[in-house]
Design an enzyme around this catalytic site. Structure first.
Site, PDB file in Angstrom:
ATOM      1  N   GLY A  82       0.844  -1.202   0.000  1.00 51.53           N
ATOM      2  CA  GLY A  82       0.000   0.000   0.000  1.00 51.53           C
ATOM      3  C   GLY A  82       0.872   1.242   0.000  1.00 51.53           C
ATOM      4  O   GLY A  82       2.108   1.152   0.100  1.00 51.53           O
ATOM      5  N   LEU A  83       0.236   2.388  -0.123  1.00 55.59           N
ATOM      6  CA  LEU A  83       0.964   3.660  -0.157  1.00 55.59           C
ATOM      7  C   LEU A  83       1.734   3.896   1.145  1.00 55.59           C
ATOM      8  O   LEU A  83       1.411   3.286   2.174  1.00 55.59           O
ATOM      9  CB  LEU A  83      -0.039   4.804  -0.375  1.00 55.59           C
ATOM     10  CG  LEU A  83      -0.750   4.872  -1.732  1.00 55.59           C
ATOM     11  CD1 LEU A  83      -1.786   5.987  -1.724  1.00 55.59           C
ATOM     12  CD2 LEU A  83       0.262   5.091  -2.847  1.00 55.59           C
TER      13      LEU A  83
ATOM     14  N   GLY B 256      -0.952   2.554   6.648  1.00 57.75           N
ATOM     15  CA  GLY B 256      -1.324   1.745   7.810  1.00 57.75           C
ATOM     16  C   GLY B 256      -0.732   0.340   7.794  1.00 57.75           C
ATOM     17  O   GLY B 256      -0.954  -0.447   8.719  1.00 57.75           O
ATOM     18  N   LYS B 257       0.035   0.035   6.755  1.00 59.32           N
ATOM     19  CA  LYS B 257       0.653  -1.293   6.607  1.00 59.32           C
ATOM     20  C   LYS B 257       1.397  -1.741   7.853  1.00 59.32           C
ATOM     21  O   LYS B 257       1.167  -2.814   8.395  1.00 59.32           O
ATOM     22  CB  LYS B 257       1.703  -1.295   5.471  1.00 59.32           C
ATOM     23  CG  LYS B 257       1.202  -1.046   4.095  1.00 59.32           C
ATOM     24  CD  LYS B 257       2.342  -1.103   3.074  1.00 59.32           C
ATOM     25  CE  LYS B 257       3.485  -0.140   3.318  1.00 59.32           C
ATOM     26  NZ  LYS B 257       3.122   1.274   3.247  1.00 59.32           N
ATOM     27  N   THR B 258       2.350  -0.888   8.281  1.00 58.35           N
ATOM     28  CA  THR B 258       3.242  -1.266   9.368  1.00 58.35           C
ATOM     29  C   THR B 258       2.497  -1.412  10.684  1.00 58.35           C
ATOM     30  O   THR B 258       2.733  -2.361  11.441  1.00 58.35           O
ATOM     31  CB  THR B 258       4.360  -0.217   9.479  1.00 58.35           C
ATOM     32  OG1 THR B 258       5.078  -0.199   8.237  1.00 58.35           O
ATOM     33  CG2 THR B 258       5.327  -0.553  10.600  1.00 58.35           C
TER      34      THR B 258
ATOM     35  N   SER C 140       6.082  -1.719  -1.939  1.00 59.38           N
ATOM     36  CA  SER C 140       6.101  -2.646  -3.096  1.00 59.38           C
ATOM     37  C   SER C 140       5.080  -2.238  -4.163  1.00 59.38           C
ATOM     38  O   SER C 140       4.081  -2.924  -4.354  1.00 59.38           O
ATOM     39  CB  SER C 140       5.877  -4.088  -2.640  1.00 59.38           C
ATOM     40  OG  SER C 140       4.791  -4.212  -1.740  1.00 59.38           O
TER      41      SER C 140
END
Lengths: 242, 242
Positions: free
Chosen positions: B79-80, B84-86, B152
């Protein structure tokens, strides 16, 4: 990573009970001569001890005494092309796998086939080796033994790998270029000498010898078995093999 | 990787014997009223069953029934920046570690700090993601769960990773750029917009949305707990958690 399930403890409980209660009942019968008492005690024992045994098993699943965990390491073979790295590393891997260790074998072709565009300049070689080093160190951290064989010609890159691993064992395969050329089935030395391959370590690209490797081996003076045994001796002496 | 040592079997043998013989002797005493017989049977039982129990344990060490081994997987958050990925990946990691899984958490900064010279061109990004993918796949092969969070941005690199992993779970954090910017504590979006950062995904570098991710989450409509639970539900339904 194993955990014992409740089902395992239950099956073990019954397997043990059959064995144990037969012993008890036989003993009671021998000493009292009374079959009724032997059967009564046997019956009560079956119920009481099945419960006891099950909880005994569950309790022990929480206890780690006598569960041995390996001390992982990264063993890194470096040397000229065709110096014998891969052959020795493969033979070592075979021996280690026989002992049921969790192990990852890493070597140049295996990694490079995934990255066909990566070349052999100093920059690309170093980046390649450092990436493999990161991979090795994270495997080691997760209790996986790593047996790596890479030409890895530059000291700086090898030392980078040493720095990020816990237990780094550098094995220098100290075979002179003229002997390597004899073992070179693909004829790469010849092609490099005639200029068909550029950046070929040992011909037209440098190899920086390790200054203080843990192990140095020479296939000039040692047989394959001797080489592997030298490595195994080192691992034993340093308590890597349990 | 655990193996039970002989020492463990011996200690367990004695621990069980104390518990078990006391029960037998008490039973025999209750039913015969004779202390001598109770003690005699108890004594013989101690010796006979210690031997039996020990061999019973050694035999079971060879049997794998009920030893559960995990089905490893690579869960990949894309995601950008600041989507909120991490945060979600960290919360998931915490929950998984509570269950005592062997797990490796991989994220951009952790890997890139080792390779400070690596930039953000498409070529460098792809090479970076593919290398991390190789790392993930080899960890997975060695029974280590991987929780990865990387911007990614390119489909091809993510699909390369999918291709080399056994169980690849792509989680797309579908947060619009304007919301990401709100959560961006380091002010990177602002600096990218003012031209201070080049190749910043979502501002002056592309992000290719996953076409068929296993899970899509939006922090616009879901709380952190809800996001983590969605992922755990997926893992449960697909039998990744035992």
């Amino acid at each position: 990573m194993f955990k014992e399930t409740k089902a395992r403890s239950i099956i073990k409980t019954f397997s043990w009970r059959v064995l144990a209660t037969l012993t008890t009942a036989t003993l009671v019968f021998i000493f009292t001569g009374e079959l009724t008492i032997a059967i009564t005690i046997g019956s009560i024992e079956v119920v009481a001890k099945i419960l006891l045994y099950f909880f005994h098993e569950r309790l022990w699943d929480k206890v780690n005494i006598g569960r041995k965990e390996i001390k992982p390491f990264v063993i890194w073979f470096t040397g000229l092309p065709s110096s014998g790295k891969t052959t020795i590393a493969n033979a070592l891997t075979k021996k280690l796998l026989k002992r049921a260790y969790t192990l990852e074998r890493l070597y140049g072709d295996k990694v490079r086939q995934l990255f066909p565009d990566e070349g052999f300049s100093k920059l690309e070689r170093d980046s390649h080796i450092k990436r493999v080093g990161l991979l090795s160190s994270i495997l080691e951290k997760n209790k996986v033994i790593v047996v790596a064989s890479f030409v890895s010609p530059y000291i700086e890159a090898r030392d980078f790998v040493r720095g990020i691993c816990q237990n780094f064992i550098e094995v220098y395969i100290n075979t002179p270029a003229n002997i390597c050329e004899k073992y070179d089935k693909k004829g790469l030395y010849k092609r490099a000498k005639s200029g068909l391959i550029k950046n070929f370590t040992g011909v037209n690209d440098p190899y920086q010898e390790p200054k203080d490797p843990e192990i140095t081996l020479s296939i000039e003076s040692l047989s394959l078995d001797d080489c592997v045994n030298r490595v195994l001796d080192y691992l034993n002496q340093n308590k890597f093999l349990v």
